[in-house]
Write a protein that holds these residues in place. Structure first.
Motif, PDB file in Angstrom:
ATOM      1  N   SER A 411      -8.944 -11.942   2.290  1.00  0.00           N
ATOM      2  CA  SER A 411      -9.946 -11.764   1.239  1.00  0.00           C
ATOM      3  C   SER A 411     -11.298 -11.339   1.819  1.00  0.00           C
ATOM      4  CB  SER A 411     -10.115 -13.064   0.453  1.00  0.00           C
ATOM      5  OG  SER A 411      -8.910 -13.422  -0.171  1.00  0.00           O
ATOM      6  N   ARG A 412     -11.885 -10.336   1.153  1.00  0.00           N
ATOM      7  CA  ARG A 412     -13.219  -9.816   1.512  1.00  0.00           C
ATOM      8  C   ARG A 412     -13.274  -9.223   2.922  1.00  0.00           C
ATOM      9  NH1 ARG A 412     -16.381 -11.217  -2.638  1.00  0.00           N
ATOM     10  NH2 ARG A 412     -15.713 -12.990  -3.900  1.00  0.00           N
ATOM     11  N   ILE A 413     -12.119  -8.845   3.451  1.00  0.00           N
ATOM     12  CA  ILE A 413     -12.059  -8.214   4.773  1.00  0.00           C
ATOM     13  C   ILE A 413     -11.918  -6.711   4.594  1.00  0.00           C
ATOM     14  CG2 ILE A 413     -10.723  -8.035   6.925  1.00  0.00           C
ATOM     15  CD1 ILE A 413     -12.067 -10.714   6.669  1.00  0.00           C
ATOM     16  N   ASP A 414     -12.634  -5.937   5.395  1.00  0.00           N
ATOM     17  CA  ASP A 414     -12.452  -4.490   5.427  1.00  0.00           C
ATOM     18  C   ASP A 414     -11.317  -4.170   6.396  1.00  0.00           C
ATOM     19  OD1 ASP A 414     -14.549  -4.160   3.702  1.00  0.00           O
ATOM     20  OD2 ASP A 414     -16.024  -3.693   5.253  1.00  0.00           O
ATOM     21  N   ILE A 415     -10.265  -3.549   5.880  1.00  0.00           N
ATOM     22  CA  ILE A 415      -9.117  -3.184   6.709  1.00  0.00           C
ATOM     23  C   ILE A 415      -9.088  -1.665   6.801  1.00  0.00           C
ATOM     24  CG2 ILE A 415      -6.621  -3.373   6.991  1.00  0.00           C
ATOM     25  CD1 ILE A 415      -6.736  -5.907   5.264  1.00  0.00           C
ATOM     26  N   THR A 434     -11.513  -4.252   1.015  1.00  0.00           N
ATOM     27  CA  THR A 434     -11.494  -2.787   1.021  1.00  0.00           C
ATOM     28  C   THR A 434     -10.422  -2.342   1.993  1.00  0.00           C
ATOM     29  OG1 THR A 434     -13.841  -2.590   0.481  1.00  0.00           O
ATOM     30  CG2 THR A 434     -12.806  -0.704   1.535  1.00  0.00           C
ATOM     31  N   LEU A 435      -9.479  -1.530   1.490  1.00  0.00           N
ATOM     32  CA  LEU A 435      -8.359  -1.066   2.310  1.00  0.00           C
ATOM     33  C   LEU A 435      -8.483   0.444   2.455  1.00  0.00           C
ATOM     34  CD1 LEU A 435      -6.828  -3.358   0.015  1.00  0.00           C
ATOM     35  CD2 LEU A 435      -5.683  -3.516   2.207  1.00  0.00           C
ATOM     36  N   ASN A 436      -8.988   0.862   3.586  1.00  0.00           N
ATOM     37  CA  ASN A 436      -9.305   2.272   3.823  1.00  0.00           C
ATOM     38  C   ASN A 436      -8.307   2.883   4.793  1.00  0.00           C
ATOM     39  OD1 ASN A 436     -10.449   4.759   4.339  1.00  0.00           O
ATOM     40  ND2 ASN A 436     -12.540   3.974   4.495  1.00  0.00           N
ATOM     41  N   ASN A 437      -7.551   3.872   4.298  1.00  0.00           N
ATOM     42  CA  ASN A 437      -6.558   4.565   5.130  1.00  0.00           C
ATOM     43  C   ASN A 437      -5.552   3.577   5.738  1.00  0.00           C
ATOM     44  OD1 ASN A 437      -5.396   6.900   6.220  1.00  0.00           O
ATOM     45  ND2 ASN A 437      -6.484   6.645   8.159  1.00  0.00           N
ATOM     46  N   VAL A 438      -4.994   2.764   4.885  1.00  0.00           N
ATOM     47  CA  VAL A 438      -4.013   1.755   5.313  1.00  0.00           C
ATOM     48  C   VAL A 438      -2.625   2.197   4.854  1.00  0.00           C
ATOM     49  CG1 VAL A 438      -3.298  -0.662   5.128  1.00  0.00           C
ATOM     50  CG2 VAL A 438      -5.729  -0.080   5.204  1.00  0.00           C
ATOM     51  N   ASN A 439      -1.649   2.040   5.728  1.00  0.00           N
ATOM     52  CA  ASN A 439      -0.271   2.409   5.418  1.00  0.00           C
ATOM     53  C   ASN A 439       0.526   1.157   5.044  1.00  0.00           C
ATOM     54  OD1 ASN A 439       2.327   3.364   5.263  1.00  0.00           O
ATOM     55  ND2 ASN A 439       2.426   4.161   7.352  1.00  0.00           N
ATOM     56  N   PHE A 440       0.880   1.071   3.745  1.00  0.00           N
ATOM     57  CA  PHE A 440       1.729  -0.011   3.251  1.00  0.00           C
ATOM     58  C   PHE A 440       3.090   0.530   2.798  1.00  0.00           C
ATOM     59  CE2 PHE A 440      -2.346  -2.370   2.227  1.00  0.00           C
ATOM     60  CZ  PHE A 440      -2.088  -3.473   3.020  1.00  0.00           C
ATOM     61  N   ASN A 441       3.483   1.691   3.278  1.00  0.00           N
ATOM     62  CA  ASN A 441       4.748   2.280   2.835  1.00  0.00           C
ATOM     63  C   ASN A 441       5.925   1.356   3.138  1.00  0.00           C
ATOM     64  OD1 ASN A 441       3.417   4.541   1.960  1.00  0.00           O
ATOM     65  ND2 ASN A 441       3.898   5.773   3.755  1.00  0.00           N
ATOM     66  N   ASP A 442       6.815   1.193   2.148  1.00  0.00           N
ATOM     67  CA  ASP A 442       8.034   0.382   2.300  1.00  0.00           C
ATOM     68  C   ASP A 442       7.731  -1.065   2.685  1.00  0.00           C
ATOM     69  OD1 ASP A 442      10.084   2.505   1.910  1.00  0.00           O
ATOM     70  OD2 ASP A 442       9.120   3.354   3.677  1.00  0.00           O
ATOM     71  N   ASN A 454     -10.308  -2.757  -3.316  1.00  0.00           N
ATOM     72  CA  ASN A 454     -10.680  -1.338  -3.357  1.00  0.00           C
ATOM     73  C   ASN A 454      -9.797  -0.564  -2.388  1.00  0.00           C
ATOM     74  OD1 ASN A 454     -12.031   1.070  -3.750  1.00  0.00           O
ATOM     75  ND2 ASN A 454     -13.651   0.583  -2.278  1.00  0.00           N
ATOM     76  N   PHE A 455      -8.928   0.309  -2.929  1.00  0.00           N
ATOM     77  CA  PHE A 455      -8.017   1.102  -2.112  1.00  0.00           C
ATOM     78  C   PHE A 455      -8.604   2.498  -1.916  1.00  0.00           C
ATOM     79  CE2 PHE A 455      -5.497  -2.114  -4.178  1.00  0.00           C
ATOM     80  CZ  PHE A 455      -4.560  -2.500  -3.233  1.00  0.00           C
ATOM     81  N   VAL A 456      -8.748   2.904  -0.657  1.00  0.00           N
ATOM     82  CA  VAL A 456      -9.275   4.232  -0.345  1.00  0.00           C
ATOM     83  C   VAL A 456      -8.281   4.956   0.554  1.00  0.00           C
ATOM     84  CG1 VAL A 456     -11.199   5.537   0.633  1.00  0.00           C
ATOM     85  CG2 VAL A 456     -11.631   3.314  -0.459  1.00  0.00           C
ATOM     86  N   ASN A 457      -7.729   6.061   0.054  1.00  0.00           N
ATOM     87  CA  ASN A 457      -6.752   6.844   0.845  1.00  0.00           C
ATOM     88  C   ASN A 457      -5.628   5.967   1.402  1.00  0.00           C
ATOM     89  OD1 ASN A 457      -8.214   9.263   0.518  1.00  0.00           O
ATOM     90  ND2 ASN A 457      -9.588   8.665   2.197  1.00  0.00           N
ATOM     91  N   THR A 458      -5.205   5.032   0.603  1.00  0.00           N
ATOM     92  CA  THR A 458      -4.168   4.095   1.048  1.00  0.00           C
ATOM     93  C   THR A 458      -2.825   4.483   0.437  1.00  0.00           C
ATOM     94  OG1 THR A 458      -5.646   2.257   1.497  1.00  0.00           O
ATOM     95  CG2 THR A 458      -3.425   1.679   0.860  1.00  0.00           C
ATOM     96  N   SER A 459      -1.754   4.288   1.194  1.00  0.00           N
ATOM     97  CA  SER A 459      -0.418   4.668   0.746  1.00  0.00           C
ATOM     98  C   SER A 459       0.446   3.424   0.546  1.00  0.00           C
ATOM     99  CB  SER A 459       0.237   5.607   1.761  1.00  0.00           C
ATOM    100  OG  SER A 459       1.496   6.034   1.303  1.00  0.00           O
ATOM    101  N   LEU A 460       1.036   3.334  -0.665  1.00  0.00           N
ATOM    102  CA  LEU A 460       1.913   2.210  -1.006  1.00  0.00           C
ATOM    103  C   LEU A 460       3.261   2.729  -1.491  1.00  0.00           C
ATOM    104  CD1 LEU A 460      -0.990   0.456  -2.761  1.00  0.00           C
ATOM    105  CD2 LEU A 460       0.472  -0.871  -1.267  1.00  0.00           C
ATOM    106  N   PHE A 475      -7.693   1.972  -7.538  1.00  0.00           N
ATOM    107  CA  PHE A 475      -6.644   2.698  -6.821  1.00  0.00           C
ATOM    108  C   PHE A 475      -6.937   4.200  -6.737  1.00  0.00           C
ATOM    109  CE2 PHE A 475      -4.364  -1.061  -8.260  1.00  0.00           C
ATOM    110  CZ  PHE A 475      -3.522  -1.347  -7.206  1.00  0.00           C
ATOM    111  N   GLU A 476      -8.098   4.643  -7.144  1.00  0.00           N
ATOM    112  CA  GLU A 476      -8.334   6.089  -7.285  1.00  0.00           C
ATOM    113  C   GLU A 476      -7.953   6.840  -6.004  1.00  0.00           C
ATOM    114  OE1 GLU A 476     -11.754   9.226  -8.774  1.00  0.00           O
ATOM    115  OE2 GLU A 476     -12.096   7.074  -8.936  1.00  0.00           O
ATOM    116  N   GLY A 477      -7.051   7.833  -6.152  1.00  0.00           N
ATOM    117  CA  GLY A 477      -6.608   8.633  -5.012  1.00  0.00           C
ATOM    118  C   GLY A 477      -5.513   7.999  -4.182  1.00  0.00           C
ATOM    119  N   THR A 478      -5.044   6.805  -4.573  1.00  0.00           N
ATOM    120  CA  THR A 478      -4.005   6.106  -3.811  1.00  0.00           C
ATOM    121  C   THR A 478      -2.620   6.647  -4.168  1.00  0.00           C
ATOM    122  OG1 THR A 478      -5.334   4.101  -3.681  1.00  0.00           O
ATOM    123  CG2 THR A 478      -2.982   3.824  -3.398  1.00  0.00           C
TER     124      THR A 478
END
Length: 645
Positions: A411-415, A434-442, A454-460, A475-478
């Motif tokens: 919580s409240r961590i910038d990843i 804030t999850l910036n450019n994080v890969n959560f695929n699969d 806040n998801f920024v350029n993140t992939s789920l 999720f804008e742009g996710t």
């Protein structure tokens, strides 16, 4: 006395299926009576010192009772299941007058079932079966293997089997409350009486240590008891207590995790046994563990040992690899680790360093390898928590693919720039992160809390997001293509321009969510809650909205042109696209659908109002639809409506 009896039985071929190592003999010598209970200790917040009963006296009485036939003894790794069966075997063997013979067979032996078949006069035989979880056939298909065993043992007077608690996949297969485990074999049911081994209480720890150290090593007794007070993991697994001498050398060290204890035990063992290079013996042990895992066995033959050394250029002679490693030879001439948890420790070491091997393990699941899962969870949790302490407020550039991460609070961590692909998260918290450019695929993120994240350029892509908390998330742009969001809370979330193609949103709550320009082609929105949801310019081609609850507090369009964009807009972007979408059973009355595309949409029992009918019936087939009548406030079929009009 116990050791002399072992020697006698081995000499007279009455314990022919076991080759007892030094550690097992010591465990028998220092044996503390095993206590059992009918309920899983994991389900008890506190275990009372007076709870449970001694298992050996219980079974000695049961051997006089013809009623119950099958019993299963469950416990975690290292809890003393094998030692208990050996002591029960010896106890009954010592009886002068006995009506039955008793046989002990380890199910880890390849020929176990053949040996069971060979037993004569089964009605007068008590059969003890050790380590169902180490049976290679059971690891592949435990139901099929249990069926085989039950079919071959139905004539025995008593059958007592041990197994790890976690080996059975769920509580339905291994009930925790009833005290019984029913198992279907053909047209009949086999009912196992089920008991769990309890961990040591303080008085039993003292008893064990006194047997081990008194009267000549009183100082070790005091130091060991102090170590145990600081390391409760030792109490839970009596097998680790048997190695306590190796832990006493560093008097200042405190062991916070079970994997740290195993690290020390393995290191000390190898230091003792290695003739030349400690690294060679360690490398060989790791390769032997990998060989066993990939070949779905817990054994390795003498020839395979020599081949492994040659294949990986491990400069050990065959005799050294066989006699100086952590392997023990069985009666059939094959080799296995002194305890299965040691095999799993080496697998964990390999998996922690090697992503490709870790990927294989995670994709295969952990059935039969629960300690391996435990080690990975412990180490992963330790690593992440230390990372959070050292990097307050931010985690950056971490590659953590295919790990298991239990209940960690982000919580409240910038990843930033992190890779969690194929990880298994256990109910993590990411609220306000804030999850910036994080890969959560699969990635498995079921029941995760992303409240206000806040998801920024993140992939789920293809992530498991069932029952997640996403209220007020951005999720804008996710990318959420193929993600499973069944039952997720998505109220007020922002999905502008989000790719959700093929996503599962069944029973999800999307009330007040903004899905402007979102790609929902082929998405599953069955039974979703869509109160005041903005689908402006969204693509819903082939989406399934059947039985969704769609409601707007005031009439509005699915999408309305901005005046500035009206001239630039192309015809195929007018309104929401619901081509081939399934709108069965949903109520769209009151919504302006003039710019919405419904080509080939499924409209079974879809409810339209009379105004919508006036402009839709010329373009679309509404034969199976329903009509809400404004004056009478009732709903009739479209066919009935046409007749009345």
């Amino acid at each position: 006395m116990a050791i002399r009896l072992i020697r006698f039985l081995v000499r007279h071929n009455q314990l022919k299926y076991f080759v007892l190592d030094r550690q097992t003999k010591q465990a028998i010598k220092n044996y503390v009576p095993t206590r059992g209970t009918g309920t899983d200790p994991c389900d008890q917040e506190e275990i009372d010192d007076e709870s449970g009963f001694e298992l050996i006296p219980f079974f000695m009485k049961e051997f006089k009772n013809p009623d119950s036939q099958y019993f299963i003894i469950l416990a975690d790794s290292g809890m003393g299941k094998t030692t208990f069966l050996l002591k029960l075997f010896f106890k009954y063997k010592r009886k002068i007058l006995k009506r039955y013979k008793i046989i002990l067979i380890p199910l880890s032996q390849k020929q176990a079932l053949d040996e069971i078949k060979k037993v004569k006069n089964k009605q007068k035989t008590i059969l003890l079966l050790d380590c169902f979880d180490e049976d290679t056939r059971a690891m592949e298909d435990y139901i099929a293997r249990l069926t085989e065993i039950c079919n071959e043992t139905e004539l025995f007077f008593k059958v007592i089997m041990t197994c790890r608690t976690q080996f059975f996949p769920d509580s339905e297969n291994e009930p925790r409350i009833t005290g019984k485990m029913k198992f279907g074999v053909g047209k009949k049911n086999v009912e196992f009486e089920k008991y769990y081994i309890l961990p040591f209480r303080d008085s039993e720890i003292r008893m064990y240590l006194k047997k081990k150290y008194y009267p000549f090593k009183k100082s070790k007794f005091e130091r060991s008891f102090k170590l145990i007070l600081n390391c409760p993991q030792l109490v839970v697994r009596p097998m680790l207590l048997s190695y306590i001498d190796d832990l006493l050398e560093d008097t200042e060290r405190k062991y916070d995790n079970v994997y740290e204890i195993y690290e020390q035990l393995v290191r000390k063992w190898i230091e003792r046994e290695a003739l030349k290079n400690n690294k060679l013996l360690y490398e060989f042990s790791e390769k032997a563990a990998e060989y066993m895992y990939l070949n779905k066995t817990i054994y390795i033959g003498g020839t395979q040992i020599e081949n492994l050394c040659k294949e990986y250029s491990i400069n050990l002679r065959g005799i050294e690899a066989k006699s100086r490693s952590l392997l023990n030879r069985n009666a059939g001439g094959d080799y296995k680790f002194a305890h299965k948890s040691i095999l799993e420790f080496f697998l964990y070491e390999k998996a922690y360093k090697d992503f490709e091997f870790r990927k294989v393990i995670v994709s295969n699941g952990f059935s039969g390898y629960e300690m391996l899962e435990y080690f990975i969870i412990e180490r992963s949790s330790c690593f992440i928590n230390n990372l959070l302490k050292d990097n307050s407020g931010e985690i950056r550039s971490i590659d953590f693919k295919c790990f298991i991460l239990p209940k960690i609070d982000f919580s409240r961590i910038d990843i930033v720039d992190c890779n969690f692909e194929k990880c298994i998260f256990i109910e993590p918290k990411f609220s306000a992160s804030t999850l910036n450019n994080v890969n959560f695929n699969d990635t498995h993120l079921e029941k995760a809390n992303f409240l206000g994240a806040n998801f920024v350029n993140t992939s789920l892509n293809n992530a498991n997001l069932k029952k997640c908390e996403f209220r007020d998330a951005d999720f804008e742009g996710t990318n959420l293509e193929g993600a499973d969001l069944e039952g997720a809370r998505l109220e007020r979330a922002n999905f502008v321009n989000v790719n959700m193609k093929g996503a599962i949103l069944k029973k999800a709550s999307l009330s007040w969510a903004n899905l402007y320009r979102a790609n929902l082609r082929g998405a599953d929105l069955k039974e979703a809650i869509l109160i005041n949801t903005n689908f402006g310019r969204a693509f819903l081609d082939e989406a399934d909205l059947s039985e969704a609850f769609l409601f707007y507090s005031e009439p509005r369009e699915f999408w309305r042109y901005d005046k500035e964009e009206e001239d630039k807009a192309e015809k195929d972007l007018e309104g929401a696209y619901l081509t081939c979408a399934n709108l069965s059973g949903i109520n769209v009355a009151g919504i302006d659908l003039r710019e919405t595309v419904l080509n080939n949409a499924i409209l079974n029992n879809t409810i339209f109002d009379e105004n919508q009918i006036s402009y839709l019936e010329e373009k679309y087939d509404l034969q199976n639809a329903s009509v809400y009548r404004n004056e009478s406030h009732d709903i009739i079929t479209y066919k009935e409506y046409r007749k009345k009009v």
